[in-house]
Design an enzyme around this catalytic site. Sequence first.
Site, PDB file in Angstrom:
ATOM      1  CG  HIS A 171      -1.799  -1.207   1.278  1.00 17.96           C
ATOM      2  ND1 HIS A 171      -2.165  -1.835   2.450  1.00 17.96           N
ATOM      3  CD2 HIS A 171      -2.403  -1.906   0.279  1.00 17.96           C
ATOM      4  CE1 HIS A 171      -2.964  -2.855   2.173  1.00 17.96           C
ATOM      5  NE2 HIS A 171      -3.117  -2.923   0.861  1.00 17.96           N
ATOM      6  CD  GLU A 174      -0.513   0.697   4.488  1.00 17.79           C
ATOM      7  OE1 GLU A 174       0.262  -0.275   4.606  1.00 17.79           O
ATOM      8  OE2 GLU A 174      -1.742   0.570   4.365  1.00 17.79           O
ATOM      9  CG  HIS A 264       1.085  -3.586   5.433  1.00 19.63           C
ATOM     10  ND1 HIS A 264       0.254  -3.287   4.380  1.00 19.63           N
ATOM     11  CD2 HIS A 264       1.639  -4.790   5.141  1.00 19.63           C
ATOM     12  CE1 HIS A 264       0.297  -4.263   3.486  1.00 19.63           C
ATOM     13  NE2 HIS A 264       1.131  -5.194   3.931  1.00 19.63           N
ATOM     14  CD  GLU A 340      -0.904  -3.247   9.477  1.00 23.43           C
ATOM     15  OE1 GLU A 340      -0.648  -2.029   9.271  1.00 23.43           O
ATOM     16  OE2 GLU A 340      -1.508  -3.969   8.658  1.00 23.43           O
TER      17      GLU A 340
END
Length: 380
Positions: A171, A174, A264, A340
């Site tokens: 993504h 990010e 991410h 994350e």
Amino acid sequence: MQISDNFDSGNIRVIEASDPSNIQLEIKHDNQSDFYQWFHFKLQTDPAENGERPEHVMHIINAGDAAYVEGWEDYQAVASYDRDHWFRVPTTYDGKTLTFTLAPEYDSVYFAYFSPYSYERHQDLVHSAQMSPDCQLQVLGQTLDGRDMSLLKIGQEGEGKKTIWLTARQHPGETMAEWFIEGFIDRLLDEDDGVARALLNKAVFYIVPNMNPDGSVRGHLRTNAVGANLNREWLEPSMERSPEVFLVREKMFETGIDMFLDIHGDEALPVNFLAGCEGVVAYDERHKALEDKFKEILLAITPEFQDDRGYEKDEPGKANPTVGTNWVGNQFKCLAYTVEMPFKDNDLLPDATVGWSDTRSSLLGRDFLTGVYHMVDELR
């Protein structure tokens, strides 16, 4: 006053900008997609009067329909005068409009959703890495916009050595993910670092610092050049829609995998955490033991990590097989985690000036190398 997004990863649409106290803006959608949230633009101020510039108030009027509206709660935008040092600015969200303010100290200032990681910096990263005798820069193929899919192979094959893969920025918005990778690579290639030297005696690393270079340059939040969410393409990728995943998967089949980390950022949760592949068909007690041990190691290594908050675990057999971590964990029956990091701040160690930042992301990447070191002997 001028506002521009005509540069690498730029994204903004000017609706009204005649009054510094009421600048109306919109974020552009990812191409051929409903996703949008990433913004990045430059504000050129009018000449200062009496040595002072007025407060500029920017309203992103379509924030309430963005991809992850919970990401705006308790969020602060970032700004920079030199495109190197980024700081947080006062920001509010009323359920529809995101508003942030700054009385600029200099003539020109950049604003962004998070500290950008430019394609030029990406090129610097992979080409400086290849100068190490332990590193090879490979090009797996090209993206739909004709950019290289760059892979760094670090270390040499040998009997009993493990194969460890890292990917980042599926993504593209990010950006903390590539800052993390920069720190990880910088430490892994440090000839004076004992952890790095010991790891390269036991493992070979395959690292894709940017899985989505087209989306990164285009200023996308989540998709590639044709609106494909790469982290939903792993089961059946194609060269026509998702060549980035197709090319990386082909290389993975060639090398095999003993450990996989996919890096991410999360819009909503103000903490660092891991998401595993508990719901895949191949998941078993050995897999769980590896996951638990890795989390315990990280908790002991850095106070920036926690395991109390995160995503709900999938029920057995219910994992989405199109997600990278799920596909890899199931296909190679290996330890596979999504890492994350927050767009906001880390609630455990808040920093009012920068929040969670590019530097902190890079340092976390360096810390993770220690975690991999303590896991490498357990992987198979």
